[in-house]
Design a protein around this motif. Structure first.
Motif, mmCIF file in Angstrom:
data_model
loop_
_atom_site.group_PDB
_atom_site.id
_atom_site.type_symbol
_atom_site.label_atom_id
_atom_site.label_comp_id
_atom_site.label_asym_id
_atom_site.label_seq_id
_atom_site.Cartn_x
_atom_site.Cartn_y
_atom_site.Cartn_z
ATOM 1 N N MET A 62 -68.092 119.841 63.255
ATOM 2 C CA MET A 62 -67.639 121.193 63.592
ATOM 3 C C MET A 62 -68.790 122.205 63.516
ATOM 4 O O MET A 62 -68.898 123.053 64.396
ATOM 5 N N PRO A 63 -69.676 122.145 62.511
ATOM 6 C CA PRO A 63 -70.804 123.081 62.525
ATOM 7 C C PRO A 63 -71.712 122.905 63.752
ATOM 8 O O PRO A 63 -72.164 123.888 64.334
ATOM 9 N N LEU A 64 -71.954 121.673 64.154
ATOM 10 C CA LEU A 64 -72.763 121.435 65.355
ATOM 11 C C LEU A 64 -72.079 122.018 66.578
ATOM 12 O O LEU A 64 -72.703 122.712 67.390
ATOM 13 N N LEU A 65 -70.792 121.773 66.731
ATOM 14 C CA LEU A 65 -70.064 122.280 67.894
ATOM 15 C C LEU A 65 -70.032 123.808 67.909
ATOM 16 O O LEU A 65 -70.214 124.434 68.960
ATOM 17 N N ALA A 66 -69.819 124.419 66.754
ATOM 18 C CA ALA A 66 -69.827 125.886 66.683
ATOM 19 C C ALA A 66 -71.217 126.419 66.999
ATOM 20 O O ALA A 66 -71.356 127.448 67.677
ATOM 21 N N ALA A 67 -72.258 125.738 66.536
ATOM 22 C CA ALA A 67 -73.630 126.155 66.833
ATOM 23 C C ALA A 67 -73.900 126.073 68.335
ATOM 24 O O ALA A 67 -74.531 126.970 68.912
ATOM 25 N N ILE A 68 -73.421 125.018 68.973
ATOM 26 C CA ILE A 68 -73.547 124.900 70.433
ATOM 27 C C ILE A 68 -72.885 126.102 71.095
ATOM 28 O O ILE A 68 -73.470 126.759 71.965
ATOM 29 N N ARG A 69 -71.671 126.411 70.670
ATOM 30 C CA ARG A 69 -70.943 127.519 71.289
ATOM 31 C C ARG A 69 -71.660 128.851 71.066
ATOM 32 O O ARG A 69 -71.741 129.674 71.983
ATOM 33 N N ILE A 70 -72.202 129.069 69.886
ATOM 34 C CA ILE A 70 -72.912 130.321 69.601
ATOM 35 C C ILE A 70 -74.154 130.445 70.466
ATOM 36 O O ILE A 70 -74.398 131.496 71.077
ATOM 37 N N LEU A 71 -74.960 129.395 70.524
ATOM 38 C CA LEU A 71 -76.216 129.499 71.261
ATOM 39 C C LEU A 71 -75.996 129.576 72.766
ATOM 40 O O LEU A 71 -76.693 130.327 73.454
ATOM 41 N N VAL A 72 -75.023 128.850 73.277
ATOM 42 C CA VAL A 72 -74.703 128.971 74.707
ATOM 43 C C VAL A 72 -74.175 130.370 74.991
ATOM 44 O O VAL A 72 -74.596 131.034 75.943
ATOM 45 N N SER A 73 -73.258 130.841 74.167
ATOM 46 C CA SER A 73 -72.657 132.159 74.372
ATOM 47 C C SER A 73 -73.661 133.289 74.174
ATOM 48 O O SER A 73 -73.540 134.344 74.804
ATOM 49 N N SER A 74 -74.644 133.084 73.322
ATOM 50 C CA SER A 74 -75.700 134.088 73.148
ATOM 51 C C SER A 74 -76.452 134.285 74.457
ATOM 52 O O SER A 74 -76.776 135.420 74.828
ATOM 53 N N GLY A 75 -76.709 133.190 75.153
ATOM 54 C CA GLY A 75 -77.405 133.268 76.432
ATOM 55 C C GLY A 75 -76.608 134.004 77.496
ATOM 56 O O GLY A 75 -77.182 134.565 78.427
ATOM 57 N N GLU A 76 -75.305 134.015 77.364
ATOM 58 C CA GLU A 76 -74.426 134.695 78.320
ATOM 59 C C GLU A 76 -73.958 136.056 77.812
ATOM 60 O O GLU A 76 -73.154 136.708 78.460
ATOM 61 N N ASN A 77 -74.442 136.444 76.631
ATOM 62 C CA ASN A 77 -74.024 137.714 76.021
ATOM 63 C C ASN A 77 -72.498 137.816 75.914
ATOM 64 O O ASN A 77 -71.919 138.861 76.186
ATOM 65 N N CYS A 78 -71.868 136.731 75.528
ATOM 66 C CA CYS A 78 -70.416 136.732 75.327
ATOM 67 C C CYS A 78 -70.154 137.040 73.852
ATOM 68 O O CYS A 78 -70.110 136.134 73.009
#
Length: 177
Positions: A62-78
């Motif tokens: 779950m921490p890895l998956l949340a980290a993926i979501r944060i870093l991808v979403s950071s790139g999209e400014n979501c």
């Protein structure tokens, strides 16, 4: 208020009501992230199935998956997705807000095992520049005992997050947490 019609729980009928009931049983309430999909119950079903698959993933933490979501979403400014997943890491996974900020500044600071950091880096690379991925990247992950299924699932998770970010940003989802 989002730019697209969404349905509140008291407006839901039929398939949408059944999905809202399932979401409530899983998460305790129906958030704006689910309500955005309410205009298309089939899309909401797909999103819910996606979430349930990864909640129970046998090898991606779950921490890895949340980290993926944060870093991808950071790139999209979501902001919705970054803040939501930051809350998950801080409130459920024992990270500090400083841990999240450090990871966002430098992926090497992610509060993950080295093996997970390597997969996280690969997902970010694939999402940002899919043409830049090569066989050596995958071989390095395989040497760390990541299976092709793990690698595929991690990139699929990042790609789905990118699509979700586009929907949330385009239709102006509002934070409700």
């Amino acid at each position: 208020m989002p730019l697209i019609k969404t349905y509140e729980t008291n407006e839901a009928t039929g398939e949408l009501k059944a999905l809202y009931d399932e979401i409530t049983a899983l998460r305790g309430r129906v958030g704006n992230n689910a309500k955005l999909f309410s205009v298309s119950p089939e899309a909401l079903r797909q999103q819910l199935d996606f979430i349930k698959y990864y909640i129970n993933h046998p090898t991606l933490s779950m921490p890895l998956l949340a980290a993926i979501r944060i870093l991808v979403s950071s790139g999209e400014n979501c902001e919705f997705c970054v803040d939501y997943n930051t809350g998950l890491l801080v409130n459920m996974m024992g990270w500090s807000i400083e841990d999240v900020h450090a990871m966002r500044k430098d992926i090497d600071n992610a509060n993950l095992q080295e093996k997970e950091k390597a997969l996280l880096k690969f997902v970010v690379k694939a999402v940002q520049n899919a043409h830049g991925v090569n066989a050596n990247d995958l071989d390095e992950l395989r040497e760390m005992q990541w299976s092709d299924k793990d690698i595929f699932d991690a990139v699929a998770h990042g790609a789905k997050m990118l699509a979700t970010d586009i929907l949330f940003n385009a239709f102006k989802i509002e934070k409700d947490f």
